[in-house]
Design a protein around this motif. Structure first.
Motif, mmCIF file in Angstrom:
data_model
loop_
_atom_site.group_PDB
_atom_site.id
_atom_site.type_symbol
_atom_site.label_atom_id
_atom_site.label_comp_id
_atom_site.label_asym_id
_atom_site.label_seq_id
_atom_site.Cartn_x
_atom_site.Cartn_y
_atom_site.Cartn_z
ATOM 1 N N ARG A 214 1.000 -1.279 0.287
ATOM 2 C CA ARG A 214 -0.142 0.022 0.088
ATOM 3 C C ARG A 214 0.856 1.201 0.023
ATOM 4 O O ARG A 214 0.598 2.334 -0.700
ATOM 5 C CB ARG A 214 -0.819 -0.050 1.287
ATOM 6 C CG ARG A 214 -1.990 1.302 1.175
ATOM 7 C CD ARG A 214 -2.628 1.679 2.478
ATOM 8 N NE ARG A 214 -3.489 2.570 2.325
ATOM 9 C CZ ARG A 214 -3.436 3.794 1.884
ATOM 10 N NH1 ARG A 214 -2.233 4.212 1.793
ATOM 11 N NH2 ARG A 214 -4.297 4.603 1.708
ATOM 12 N N ALA A 215 1.685 1.464 0.782
ATOM 13 C CA ALA A 215 2.797 2.451 0.950
ATOM 14 C C ALA A 215 3.390 2.750 -0.492
ATOM 15 O O ALA A 215 3.751 3.877 -0.828
ATOM 16 C CB ALA A 215 3.802 2.149 1.885
ATOM 17 N N ASN A 216 3.843 1.792 -0.971
ATOM 18 C CA ASN A 216 4.561 1.712 -2.439
ATOM 19 C C ASN A 216 3.643 2.397 -3.437
ATOM 20 O O ASN A 216 3.985 3.137 -4.187
ATOM 21 C CB ASN A 216 5.027 0.494 -2.983
ATOM 22 C CG ASN A 216 6.182 0.201 -2.177
ATOM 23 O OD1 ASN A 216 6.899 0.803 -1.480
ATOM 24 N ND2 ASN A 216 6.374 -1.260 -1.962
ATOM 25 N N LEU A 217 2.338 1.809 -3.502
ATOM 26 C CA LEU A 217 1.457 2.292 -4.491
ATOM 27 C C LEU A 217 0.895 3.597 -4.147
ATOM 28 O O LEU A 217 0.828 4.692 -5.093
ATOM 29 C CB LEU A 217 0.109 1.347 -4.315
ATOM 30 C CG LEU A 217 0.173 -0.040 -4.955
ATOM 31 C CD1 LEU A 217 -0.828 -0.942 -4.346
ATOM 32 C CD2 LEU A 217 0.473 0.031 -6.266
ATOM 33 N N ASP A 218 1.104 4.084 -2.854
ATOM 34 C CA ASP A 218 0.454 5.263 -2.479
ATOM 35 C C ASP A 218 1.553 6.539 -3.032
ATOM 36 O O ASP A 218 1.558 7.367 -3.576
ATOM 37 C CB ASP A 218 0.568 5.504 -1.136
ATOM 38 C CG ASP A 218 0.002 6.765 -0.656
ATOM 39 O OD1 ASP A 218 -1.077 7.115 -0.520
ATOM 40 O OD2 ASP A 218 1.029 7.526 -0.104
ATOM 41 N N ARG A 219 2.883 5.949 -2.923
ATOM 42 C CA ARG A 219 4.005 6.831 -3.205
ATOM 43 C C ARG A 219 3.823 6.960 -4.817
ATOM 44 O O ARG A 219 4.152 8.166 -5.354
ATOM 45 C CB ARG A 219 5.198 6.279 -2.885
ATOM 46 C CG ARG A 219 6.557 7.090 -3.334
ATOM 47 C CD ARG A 219 7.880 6.550 -3.048
ATOM 48 N NE ARG A 219 8.950 7.194 -3.728
ATOM 49 C CZ ARG A 219 10.201 6.851 -3.583
ATOM 50 N NH1 ARG A 219 10.590 5.815 -3.030
ATOM 51 N NH2 ARG A 219 11.116 7.501 -4.394
ATOM 52 N N ILE A 220 3.676 5.922 -5.752
ATOM 53 C CA ILE A 220 3.531 6.090 -6.987
ATOM 54 C C ILE A 220 2.651 6.924 -7.418
ATOM 55 O O ILE A 220 2.671 7.922 -8.410
ATOM 56 C CB ILE A 220 3.153 4.567 -7.643
ATOM 57 C CG1 ILE A 220 4.594 3.643 -7.454
ATOM 58 C CG2 ILE A 220 3.014 4.730 -9.102
ATOM 59 C CD1 ILE A 220 4.159 2.335 -7.511
ATOM 60 N N VAL A 221 1.220 6.828 -7.003
ATOM 61 C CA VAL A 221 0.078 7.792 -7.445
ATOM 62 C C VAL A 221 0.388 9.200 -6.855
ATOM 63 O O VAL A 221 0.117 9.928 -7.849
ATOM 64 C CB VAL A 221 -1.180 7.000 -6.657
ATOM 65 C CG1 VAL A 221 -2.401 7.894 -6.868
ATOM 66 C CG2 VAL A 221 -1.616 5.762 -7.224
#
Length: 215
Positions: free
Chosen positions: A119-126
């Motif tokens: 989730r943290a990685n996806l949040d950073r990408i978005v």
């Protein structure tokens, strides 16, 4: 001779007017194709397939069929994870794209990655993409139903949570109808074949088209 010179001048002037008039010059009024990037792993990179049958090419063709002429830019790396995508998003996704499809997570699932980290990685990408004014389409990965359990709920929920937090377009399961179907996968049972990729493109294209209209 004077008459001939005047005629030539008149033709040149008329040509200049035509060149500056969009209604009469199709080339002048043609807008440049909009650009879509696909940030992903081997599924989007087209593992085992020629480029013409990989997801970027099939998505571009499907959007064209829907009346959305775009250039789809491949940004998939075989073996990549959400952490890898977060690390390379700025350099992998060109600055002038209108929409970016984020399709990562399959390798995280295979590696048993911690859902909170996903989730943290996806949040950073978005966040990085939206900060650049790029419209995001997030494609999720779902744990097979036969596994179930707490891990499945948390892993699946990571994608839905990011989509809801940032209000981005969301496809809950990129491989819905394709995963575990031997007719739609290559011999390894993991990577879609040409027919599987075409199905993915057909399901993904309407969301990308919505993103293009909104952008």
């Amino acid at each position: 001779m004077v008459s001939s010179l005047l005629t030539r001048r008149g033709l040149l002037a008329a040509g200049a007017v035509l060149a500056m008039t969009p209604a009469l010059n199709p080339q002048a009024r043609a807008a440049p194709a909009r650009r879509v990037a696909v940030l992903g792993d081997s599924i989007t990179a087209g593992y085992g397939l020629p480029a013409s049958q990989a997801l970027p090419a099939r998505l571009q063709a499907e959007l064209a069929r829907m009346g959305q002429p775009v250039r789809v830019i491949p940004a998939g790396v075989t073996g990549d994870t959400t952490a890898g995508g977060a690390a390379r998003v700025d350099r992998a996704v060109p600055r002038d794209v209108d929409v970016c499809v984020v399709a990562l997570g399959g390798n995280d699932l295979l590696l048993g990655a911690e859902p909170k980290a996903v989730r943290a990685n996806l949040d950073r990408i978005v966040r990085r993409l939206k900060g650049r004014g790029v419209t995001v389409v997030l494609a999720g990965v779902r744990v097979p139903a036969l596994l179930g359990g707490t891990y499945a709920r948390e892993f699946n929920g990571a994608f839905a949570s990011v989509a809801k937090t940032h209000g981005v377009l969301f496809l809950p399961d990129l491989l819905e109808g394709v995963a575990l179907n031997p007719n739609l996968n290559q011999r390894d049972g993991i990577h879609p074949n040409a027919a599987g990729v075409s199905l993915i493109a057909r399901r993904l294209a309407p969301l990308v088209a919505r993103g293009l209209r909104a952008g």
